[in-house]
Motif scaffolding. Structure first.
Motif, PDB file in Angstrom:
ATOM      1  N   PHE A  59       0.822  -1.209   0.000  1.00 10.67           N
ATOM      2  CA  PHE A  59       0.000   0.000   0.000  1.00 10.67           C
ATOM      3  C   PHE A  59       0.856   1.259   0.000  1.00 10.67           C
ATOM      4  N   ALA A  60       1.962   1.249   0.750  1.00 11.50           N
ATOM      5  CA  ALA A  60       2.846   2.418   0.776  1.00 11.50           C
ATOM      6  C   ALA A  60       3.527   2.615  -0.573  1.00 11.50           C
ATOM      7  N   PHE A  61       3.907   1.526  -1.226  1.00 11.10           N
ATOM      8  CA  PHE A  61       4.499   1.635  -2.556  1.00 11.10           C
ATOM      9  C   PHE A  61       3.485   2.172  -3.555  1.00 11.10           C
ATOM     10  N   ASP A  62       2.255   1.691  -3.476  1.00 16.17           N
ATOM     11  CA  ASP A  62       1.194   2.177  -4.352  1.00 16.17           C
ATOM     12  C   ASP A  62       0.981   3.674  -4.146  1.00 16.17           C
ATOM     13  N   LEU A  63       0.912   4.108  -2.897  1.00 16.02           N
ATOM     14  CA  LEU A  63       0.748   5.523  -2.586  1.00 16.02           C
ATOM     15  C   LEU A  63       1.926   6.334  -3.107  1.00 16.02           C
ATOM     16  N   SER A  64       3.127   5.835  -2.876  1.00 11.21           N
ATOM     17  CA  SER A  64       4.332   6.549  -3.311  1.00 11.21           C
ATOM     18  C   SER A  64       4.393   6.693  -4.823  1.00 11.21           C
ATOM     19  N   SER A  65       4.028   5.650  -5.526  1.00 10.93           N
ATOM     20  CA  SER A  65       4.082   5.721  -6.986  1.00 10.93           C
ATOM     21  C   SER A  65       3.000   6.650  -7.534  1.00 10.93           C
ATOM     22  N   LYS A  66       1.823   6.668  -6.924  1.00 10.62           N
ATOM     23  CA  LYS A  66       0.761   7.562  -7.388  1.00 10.62           C
ATOM     24  C   LYS A  66       1.038   9.010  -7.014  1.00 10.62           C
ATOM     25  N   LYS A  68       4.027  10.141  -7.013  1.00 12.66           N
ATOM     26  CA  LYS A  68       5.226  10.440  -7.815  1.00 12.66           C
ATOM     27  C   LYS A  68       6.363  11.003  -6.951  1.00 12.66           C
ATOM     28  N   TRP A  69       6.615  10.300  -5.846  1.00 12.89           N
ATOM     29  CA  TRP A  69       7.678  10.705  -4.951  1.00 12.89           C
ATOM     30  C   TRP A  69       9.017  10.202  -5.456  1.00 12.89           C
ATOM     31  N   PRO A  70      10.102  10.902  -5.106  1.00 13.98           N
ATOM     32  CA  PRO A  70      11.437  10.389  -5.437  1.00 13.98           C
ATOM     33  C   PRO A  70      11.759   9.146  -4.596  1.00 13.98           C
ATOM     34  N   LEU A  71      12.762   8.419  -5.025  1.00 10.36           N
ATOM     35  CA  LEU A  71      13.112   7.153  -4.389  1.00 10.36           C
ATOM     36  C   LEU A  71      13.438   7.306  -2.901  1.00 10.36           C
ATOM     37  N   GLY A  72      14.103   8.376  -2.517  1.00 14.41           N
ATOM     38  CA  GLY A  72      14.462   8.592  -1.111  1.00 14.41           C
ATOM     39  C   GLY A  72      13.252   8.741  -0.211  1.00 14.41           C
TER      40      GLY A  72
END
Length: 113
Positions: A59-66, A68-72
């Protein structure tokens, strides 16, 4: 971004955070205080936290990708479930940042007008 993406991240952040605190207390009870029954408690909570942390990661990866956060920043959010109490602080900060960007579904009355 849909509100459901943020909501499921928030729920899993709280669940993961609570289980990690319970696991930490169980480990202290088992190894430091030598409490009877703490071993089985630690095993059960550790198992639950481990599996639910995987759900949190998804869920956190899904949120991060939507978002559009940087990798850090993505790594910072993903690792928050491994430090006791960190998930609560990170969740609050993420919610404050993303709440204005959430698309709320329109009510049927607003669509008819």
């Amino acid at each position: 971004m849909k509100s459901s993406v943020l909501t499921r991240y928030r729920v899993m952040a709280y669940v993961t955070g609570v289980l990690l605190i319970a696991l930490t207390l169980g480990v202290i009870a088992k190894y430091v205080l030598d409490v009877n029954g703490a071993g089985s408690f630690t095993t059960a909570v550790g198992f639950a936290h481990g599996w639910l942390y995987v759900v949190y990661l998804v869920f956190a990866f899904d949120l991060s990708s939507k978002a559009k956060w940087p990798l850090g920043k993505m790594a910072w959010v993903l690792l928050a479930g491994t430090v006791p109490t960190a998930a609560f602080f990170v969740e609050r900060r993420v919610t404050r940042e993303l709440a204005p960007k959430v698309i709320t579904p329109e009510s049927p009355e607003a669509v008819k007008a």
